[in-house]
Design an enzyme around this catalytic site. Structure first.
Site, PDB file in Angstrom:
ATOM      1  N   LEU A 220       0.818  -1.206   0.000  1.00  9.27           N
ATOM      2  CA  LEU A 220       0.000   0.000   0.000  1.00  9.27           C
ATOM      3  C   LEU A 220       0.854   1.257   0.000  1.00  9.27           C
ATOM      4  CD1 LEU A 220      -2.561  -1.097   2.756  1.00  9.27           C
ATOM      5  CD2 LEU A 220      -2.440  -1.793   0.356  1.00  9.27           C
ATOM      6  N   ASP A 223       6.813   3.297  -2.197  1.00 13.66           N
ATOM      7  CA  ASP A 223       7.704   4.309  -2.761  1.00 13.66           C
ATOM      8  C   ASP A 223       7.662   4.206  -4.290  1.00 13.66           C
ATOM      9  OD1 ASP A 223       9.835   5.923  -3.583  1.00 13.66           O
ATOM     10  OD2 ASP A 223      11.060   5.383  -1.841  1.00 13.66           O
TER      11      ASP A 223
END
Length: 326
Positions: A220, A223
């Site tokens: 979730l 990066d």
């Protein structure tokens, strides 16, 4: 009172968002999954020393008189098949890059008999989440002790889930109150089924989980690594998908959400091309009780909602490997 549990404050645990996953860093990881000691992470489910309860110090999930205390009222007890399959407790959910642990705290009461682990590479965030879980457990233990002298309210998990499902189909920022966990009401499982650890999942994931052990994997708001030369560090690549498919059981679900369209398209492209994953339909996704938590519960997700940003969600099911079919 000195012994009163207190939730940690995030301002003391801030850390930069970017970590080079290819750096040589020191991690504690097992040689193989069977040697991993889960007792420090789930003391209510594992004994520290091997004994008569079973191999490797594992023990069955609590049932009998303690069963309702763990599940809570109006929560379904595990089926007989589930009891048999989980005779020895095993971690089944993995939140990769769990951050401050919002997802784990939200999922814990929904799946009170399922062990979940948050895996994060940033030291301060892991330390924060460990302290957060310890405090939430302490609050729950205090409430359990008070039941003999006063009536203690239970959280209505199903009503809470219904509100989040409604919010899921209305507006992205409908759930704007931060969910720090319950400190004044009892919840099913009492947060004993969640834990966090510092690990680089892009290197050591198969060291912790056996083939087909996990039923859900969450990635979730990862990066995005915008620069092209950094794309190899993204959490979804063909190589890493092979490892996810290995530890995810047939029928298990891989959840992915981001606020970056370029990363979403990258992830979907690689998942669509991978032969052991198939995308779930919108109808299937809407009926999954974990999805509202995926969309609303993480700290990053709430930040996106406050800023009126977009969230791009995709869920994929692990399908059978034709090479393994007889």
């Amino acid at each position: 009172m000195a012994d009163e549990p207190r939730l940690p404050q995030k301002r003391y645990f801030r850390q930069r968002a970017h970590v080079n996953v290819f750096n040589d860093m020191k991690f504690d990881y097992p040689e193989r999954p069977s040697t991993q000691d889960w007792a420090p992470y789930y003391p209510a489910y594992f004994r520290a020393d091997a004994g008569e309860s079973g191999e490797d110090g594992k023990r069955p999930l609590s049932e009998g008189t303690e069963g309702e205390a763990k599940r809570g009222p109006k929560c379904e007890a595990p089926s007989e098949a589930s009891k048999e399959a989980n005779n020895l407790a095993r971690v089944e959910f993995a939140d990769i890059g769990c951050g401050y642990g919002g997802l784990l705290v939200a999922l814990s009461p929904l799946y009170p008999n399922t062990l979940m682990v948050g895996m994060e590479i940033r030291t301060k965030l892991v330390r924060y989440l460990q302290k957060r879980i310890e405090a939430l457990r302490a609050f729950q233990h205090t409430l359990l002790d008070q039941r003999s002298t006063r009536t203690v309210e239970w959280v209505d998990v199903r009503s809470k889930l219904d509100r989040e499902i409604t919010a899921l189909h209305t507006s992205a920022d409908a759930v704007d109150e931060p969910d720090n966990g319950e400190t004044t009401r009892l919840v099913p499982g009492h947060y004993e089924n969640i834990a966090s650890m510092r690990i680089n999942c892009q290197k050591y994931l198969p060291n912790f989980f056996t083939k087909g052990q996990l039923s859900k994997i969450f990635v979730l708001f990862a990066d995005p690594h915008f620069k092209r030369r950094k794309h190899k560090a993204r959490i979804v690549t063909q190589t890493l998908l092979a490892e996810y498919a290995y530890v995810l059981r047939e029928g298990g679900v891989f959840y992915m959400i981001t606020d970056v369209r370029d990363l979403y398209e990258w992830n979907v492209k690689h998942l669509d091309a991978f032969p052991l994953f198939e995308r779930m339909s919108e109808d299937e996704v809407s009926k999954d009780p974990a999805v509202p938590c995926v969309v609303h519960s993480t700290e990053e997700g709430r930040k996106v909602a406050r800023n009126k940003g977009d969230k791009f969600l995709a869920c994929y099911r692990r399908i059978a490997d034709p090479a393994e079919e007889v």
